[in-house]
Enzyme design. Structure first.
Site, PDB file in Angstrom:
ATOM      1  N   ASP A   1      -7.831 108.063  64.688  1.00 16.40           N
ATOM      2  CA  ASP A   1      -6.867 107.326  65.312  1.00 16.40           C
ATOM      3  C   ASP A   1      -6.278 106.130  64.420  1.00 16.40           C
ATOM      4  OD1 ASP A   1      -5.322 106.744  67.835  1.00 16.40           O
ATOM      5  OD2 ASP A   1      -6.271 105.087  68.053  1.00 16.40           O
ATOM      6  N   ASP A   2      -7.133 105.335  63.796  1.00 14.43           N
ATOM      7  CA  ASP A   2      -6.591 104.404  63.126  1.00 14.43           C
ATOM      8  C   ASP A   2      -5.731 104.822  61.953  1.00 14.43           C
ATOM      9  OD1 ASP A   2      -8.709 102.405  64.254  1.00 14.43           O
ATOM     10  OD2 ASP A   2     -10.049 103.517  63.185  1.00 14.43           O
TER      11      ASP A   2
ATOM     12  N   ASN B   1      -5.361  93.434  64.708  1.00 15.57           N
ATOM     13  CA  ASN B   1      -5.981  93.082  65.966  1.00 15.57           C
ATOM     14  C   ASN B   1      -7.401  92.474  65.618  1.00 15.57           C
ATOM     15  OD1 ASN B   1      -4.217  94.340  67.519  1.00 15.57           O
ATOM     16  ND2 ASN B   1      -5.034  96.421  67.225  1.00 15.57           N
TER      17      ASN B   1
ATOM     18  N   LYS C   1     -11.878 102.839  74.397  1.00 17.00           N
ATOM     19  CA  LYS C   1     -11.148 103.671  74.015  1.00 17.00           C
ATOM     20  C   LYS C   1     -11.080 105.169  75.324  1.00 17.00           C
ATOM     21  CE  LYS C   1      -8.433 104.087  70.440  1.00 17.00           C
ATOM     22  NZ  LYS C   1      -8.191 103.611  68.940  1.00 17.00           N
TER      23      LYS C   1
ATOM     24  N   ARG D   1     -15.802  98.761  60.506  1.00 18.44           N
ATOM     25  CA  ARG D   1     -14.550  97.738  60.509  1.00 18.44           C
ATOM     26  C   ARG D   1     -13.998  97.911  62.029  1.00 18.44           C
ATOM     27  NH1 ARG D   1      -9.181  99.943  60.622  1.00 18.44           N
ATOM     28  NH2 ARG D   1      -9.989  99.347  62.684  1.00 18.44           N
TER      29      ARG D   1
ATOM     30  N   TYR E   1      -9.406  96.591  76.448  1.00 15.11           N
ATOM     31  CA  TYR E   1      -9.198  96.919  74.962  1.00 15.11           C
ATOM     32  C   TYR E   1      -8.836  95.621  74.164  1.00 15.11           C
ATOM     33  CZ  TYR E   1      -9.387  99.931  71.283  1.00 15.11           C
ATOM     34  OH  TYR E   1      -9.650 100.381  69.974  1.00 15.11           O
TER      35      TYR E   1
ATOM     36  N   GLU F   1     -13.253 106.737  64.643  1.00 16.02           N
ATOM     37  CA  GLU F   1     -12.616 105.249  65.010  1.00 16.02           C
ATOM     38  C   GLU F   1     -13.246 104.127  64.231  1.00 16.02           C
ATOM     39  OE1 GLU F   1     -10.182 104.754  67.274  1.00 16.02           O
ATOM     40  OE2 GLU F   1     -10.378 102.413  67.436  1.00 16.02           O
ATOM     41  N   ASP F   2     -12.549 103.198  63.858  1.00 15.62           N
ATOM     42  CA  ASP F   2     -12.886 102.035  63.182  1.00 15.62           C
ATOM     43  C   ASP F   2     -14.161 102.086  62.207  1.00 15.62           C
ATOM     44  OD1 ASP F   2     -10.985 100.737  64.439  1.00 15.62           O
ATOM     45  OD2 ASP F   2     -12.548  99.529  65.869  1.00 15.62           O
TER      46      ASP F   2
HETATM   47  P1  NAD Z   1      -8.679  97.585  55.555  1.00 20.72           P
HETATM   48  O1  NAD Z   1      -9.741  96.736  55.353  1.00 20.72           O
HETATM   49  O2  NAD Z   1      -8.969  99.152  54.958  1.00 20.72           O
HETATM   50  O3  NAD Z   1      -7.305  97.183  54.723  1.00 20.72           O
HETATM   51  C1  NAD Z   1      -6.674  96.109  54.837  1.00 20.72           C
HETATM   52  C2  NAD Z   1      -5.724  95.822  53.693  1.00 20.72           C
HETATM   53  O4  NAD Z   1      -5.327  94.216  53.607  1.00 20.72           O
HETATM   54  C3  NAD Z   1      -6.552  96.074  52.417  1.00 20.72           C
HETATM   55  O5  NAD Z   1      -5.725  96.921  51.568  1.00 20.72           O
HETATM   56  C4  NAD Z   1      -6.460  94.589  51.858  1.00 20.72           C
HETATM   57  O6  NAD Z   1      -6.562  94.565  50.317  1.00 20.72           O
HETATM   58  C5  NAD Z   1      -5.433  94.046  52.332  1.00 20.72           C
HETATM   59  N1  NAD Z   1      -5.540  92.587  52.398  1.00 20.72           N
HETATM   60  C6  NAD Z   1      -6.534  91.707  52.830  1.00 20.72           C
HETATM   61  N2  NAD Z   1      -6.287  90.502  52.681  1.00 20.72           N
HETATM   62  C7  NAD Z   1      -4.893  90.463  52.621  1.00 20.72           C
HETATM   63  C8  NAD Z   1      -4.000  89.379  52.147  1.00 20.72           C
HETATM   64  N3  NAD Z   1      -4.485  87.995  52.182  1.00 20.72           N
HETATM   65  N4  NAD Z   1      -2.702  89.623  51.804  1.00 20.72           N
HETATM   66  C9  NAD Z   1      -2.301  90.877  51.752  1.00 20.72           C
HETATM   67  N5  NAD Z   1      -3.126  91.944  52.039  1.00 20.72           N
HETATM   68  C10 NAD Z   1      -4.535  91.733  52.380  1.00 20.72           C
HETATM   69  O7  NAD Z   1      -8.377  97.835  57.247  1.00 20.72           O
HETATM   70  P2  NAD Z   1      -7.306  99.157  57.833  1.00 20.72           P
HETATM   71  O8  NAD Z   1      -8.441  99.953  58.451  1.00 20.72           O
HETATM   72  O9  NAD Z   1      -6.245  99.345  56.894  1.00 20.72           O
HETATM   73  O10 NAD Z   1      -7.056  97.948  59.007  1.00 20.72           O
HETATM   74  C11 NAD Z   1      -5.972  96.818  58.889  1.00 20.72           C
HETATM   75  C12 NAD Z   1      -5.734  96.067  60.064  1.00 20.72           C
HETATM   76  O11 NAD Z   1      -5.049  97.115  60.754  1.00 20.72           O
HETATM   77  C13 NAD Z   1      -6.921  95.623  60.869  1.00 20.72           C
HETATM   78  O12 NAD Z   1      -6.977  94.534  60.992  1.00 20.72           O
HETATM   79  C14 NAD Z   1      -6.656  96.425  62.127  1.00 20.72           C
HETATM   80  O13 NAD Z   1      -6.988  95.574  63.289  1.00 20.72           O
HETATM   81  C15 NAD Z   1      -5.014  96.766  62.128  1.00 20.72           C
HETATM   82  N6  NAD Z   1      -4.991  98.108  62.828  1.00 20.72           N
HETATM   83  C16 NAD Z   1      -4.019  98.128  63.897  1.00 20.72           C
HETATM   84  C17 NAD Z   1      -3.662  99.157  64.828  1.00 20.72           C
HETATM   85  C18 NAD Z   1      -2.991  99.038  66.069  1.00 20.72           C
HETATM   86  O14 NAD Z   1      -2.921  99.642  66.838  1.00 20.72           O
HETATM   87  N7  NAD Z   1      -2.151  97.882  66.239  1.00 20.72           N
HETATM   88  C19 NAD Z   1      -4.498 100.117  64.409  1.00 20.72           C
HETATM   89  C20 NAD Z   1      -5.065 100.472  63.140  1.00 20.72           C
HETATM   90  C21 NAD Z   1      -5.379  99.189  62.483  1.00 20.72           C
END
Ligand code: NAD
Length: 542
Positions: free
Chosen positions: A259-260, A398, A165, A147, A94, A236-237
């Site tokens: 899940d996200d 991530n 997953k 995504r 993963y 997912e994603d």
């Molecule tokens: P998304 O693209 O919908 O959201 C990203 C957000 O970040 C948007 O609101 C965007 O405007 C903002 N953004 C982009 N650049 C920025 C910057 N320079 N400064 C401030 N804000 C900024 O994506 P998402 O589905 O919400 O996921 C976001 C992240 O969360 C992904 O990278 C994913 O890897 C991570 N995530 C981690 C886990 C985990 O288990 N750790 C789970 C889900 C998502």
């Protein structure tokens, strides 16, 4: 005449194959004499050999290829290896390695795995889905690859995510591999580089959008209800607008979750509960700031808001505790063109920068879900440390290359006072002669148990109350000794016990909410439920 003409086929059937561990009696029974080296061995020895082979590889991507090749050869060995060495292997099957594996998916492709759906399948989904060889599918993970982690649109290459997953559903919660179905909704890709790659295996057209896209998903979801009526669908994603659109369309109609949005939320809420056992804050007094206003962040906020409301606050009071900042600064009411999912969290404040917002709001907890590396700058983290004795920082994006800050930075810039969790695993951190083991805010703490609980009681829906219960259960498994080391999640090695506990909490909720379709076990006590769920868990040992 040979007693068992299928002997050779046994060795080439990943579900049956035990390789050199077939006993003398089995070698006779299956007609394997001569097809194997003479020395019969054990799964324990096979695990040693597999580990030795895997560790010899120079790159994690090679280890990834090795592990999934093993899954294709000897499924039980693959899962037993994973269960026994989850800490070492989770980052390979993963995040972070799966990110690289998806980027290179078409180049490292060996054999098909999972199920592919394309716009051409519209109108004949039933016929096509019947091609899947298993008839009792219970857990489906579906992505459209738009995504993938924080890596963007990877099209059909995103298939690595549902595959990885579901491997964790099996290893982490014992959901039987035959009950798992990885699905790629290949609707094209807007990633030109992929479309130009001669090896790319997906549809080389721009993405299907709008009504046609939603009709395709609708046909898929409807067909799943016909063919696999007991299956849980995990989205997912998906890109945020689709992620929310699909969740809102289906959450009250079928047994599904995202899940996200929801799994991440429960994992983060559990981390928050643990963090305040270190910082001493009271949950209702928390002020939480999010950097990033996508579906991951608002999913967390939605669940935290519910948890705050359960302490006696009203909705408005709870929302005032949750502030959002994105690349354009604080998310305020006057901003135009905000996505619908963020509107409930807009603030009646003048426009301001991230740093200005921290100074004004004084959050005790900062959560990053931007997908953009380095967005928790030294200035930001030092400011958090100035405001708080024990600032809590969740850098969740991530894979590791996209994290908001590294664990080392967080410890260095807070004089070692930070309570830290990252999305991908972090290296140990040394600060002033002390070694810290930063926790990983990994959804894998939550989704396997939620899936197992849902399957065990055959719940018709997956509710927010179930995610609240999952979060509380996970937090309860963090021991004082972990907290003393600043670690806010239990050890990953305990994943099976964690998943079982979460499954019980989810099933209990389902019975409480009258959503369970399977009669409750005769012994309805906690231990009775636990025993009946534990019996369902796949055991790959031999
Ligand atoms: P998304 O693209 O919908 O959201 C990203 C957000 O970040 C948007 O609101 C965007 O405007 C903002 N953004 C982009 N650049 C920025 C910057 N320079 N400064 C401030 N804000 C900024 O994506 P998402 O589905 O919400 O996921 C976001 C992240 O969360 C992904 O990278 C994913 O890897 C991570 N995530 C981690 C886990 C985990 O288990 N750790 C789970 C889900 C998502």
């Amino acid at each position: 005449m040979k007693k068992n003409p299928c002997g050779f086929n046994v060795l080439h059937n990943a579900k049956l194959n035990k390789g050199s561990a077939f006993s003398e009696a089995e070698r006779d029974q299956y007609g394997l004499r001569g097809l194997l080296p003479a020395g019969a061995t054990t799964q324990v020895i096979q695990i040693q050999r597999a580990l030795e082979n895997m560790r010899r590889k120079a790159y994690d991507i090679e280890r990834y290829i090795f592990l999934f090749a093993l899954q294709g050869r000897n499924e039980r060995l693959f899962y037993q290896l994973l269960i026994e060495h989850i800490n070492e292997l989770m980052p390979i099957i993963y995040t972070p390695t799966v990110g690289l594996a998806c980027q290179q998916f078409a180049h490292i492709f060996r054999e098909p795995r999972g199920f592919y759906i394309t716009p051409d399948d519209r109108g004949r989904m039933h016929e096509i889905l019947c091609n899947w060889p298993e008839k009792d599918v219970r857990m489906i993970v579906i992505t459209d690859g738009q995504r993938i982690l924080g890596l963007g649109d990877l099209g059909a290459n995103g298939m690595g995510i549902p595959i990885g997953k579901l491997a964790l559903y099996t290893a982490g919660a014992g959901i039987h591999p035959e009950q798992c179905l990885p699905v790629m909704l290949d609707v094209g890709t807007n990633n030109q580089e992929l479309r130009d790659d001669p090896l790319y295996l997906g549809i080389k057209k721009p993405r299907l959008t709008g009504a046609a896209y939603h009709e395709l998903v609708e046909e898929f979801v409807g067909t799943v209800q016909d063919i696999f009526p007991k299956a849980v669908i995990q989205f997912e994603d998906f890109l945020t607008p689709n992620a929310y659109a699909l969740l809102n369309t289906y959450r009250d109609r079928v047994c599904c979750f995202n899940d996200d949005i929801q799994g991440t939320a429960a994992m983060v809420l559990a981390g928050i509960y643990s963090s305040i056992r270190i910082s001493g804050h009271k949950f209702p007094d928390l002020r939480i700031m999010f950097l990033g206003a996508g579906s991951a962040a608002t999913g967390m906020a939605d669940l935290i808001q519910r948890a705050l409301c359960n302490t006696g606050m009203n909705n408005d009071e709870a929302v005032q505790r949750l502030w959002f900042v994105d690349e354009n600064g604080l998310v305020v009411k006057s901003r135009k063109e905000l996505a619908e999912h963020i509107l409930p969290y807009t603030k009646d404040q003048p426009a301001m920068s991230f740093v200005e917002a921290i100074k004004l709001f004084k959050p005790q907890i900062l959560i990053g879900a931007t997908g953009v590396q380095g967005t928790f700058t030294e200035e930001v983290i030092r400011l958090m440390a100035e405001i708080n004795e024990r600032p809590a920082i969740f850098a969740l994006s991530n894979p590791s290359s996209h994290t908001e800050c590294t664990a080392q930075q967080a410890y260095d810039w807070t004089d070692g006072r930070v309570i830290f969790a990252s999305g991908s695993p972090s290296e140990d951190v040394s600060f002033q002669g002390k070694t810290f083991h930063p926790g990983q805010g990994n959804n894998a703490y939550i989704f396997p148990g939620v899936g197992l609980g849902a399957i065990a009681c055959e719940t018709s829906r997956i509710t927010e109350e179930m995610f609240l219960a999952a979060a509380a259960t996970l937090a309860n498994m963090v021991q004082p000794a972990h907290l003393e080391q600043g670690v806010i999640y239990p050890p990953l090695e305990d994943i099976r016990a964690i998943s079982l506990a979460i499954a019980c909490a989810v099933a209990e909720k389902a019975y409480e909410q009258n959503l369970a379709q399977k009669p409750a076990p005769k012994d309805v006590s906690k231990s009775g439920l636990q025993e009946s769920i534990a019996k369902l868990m796949y055991d790959p040992s031999y």
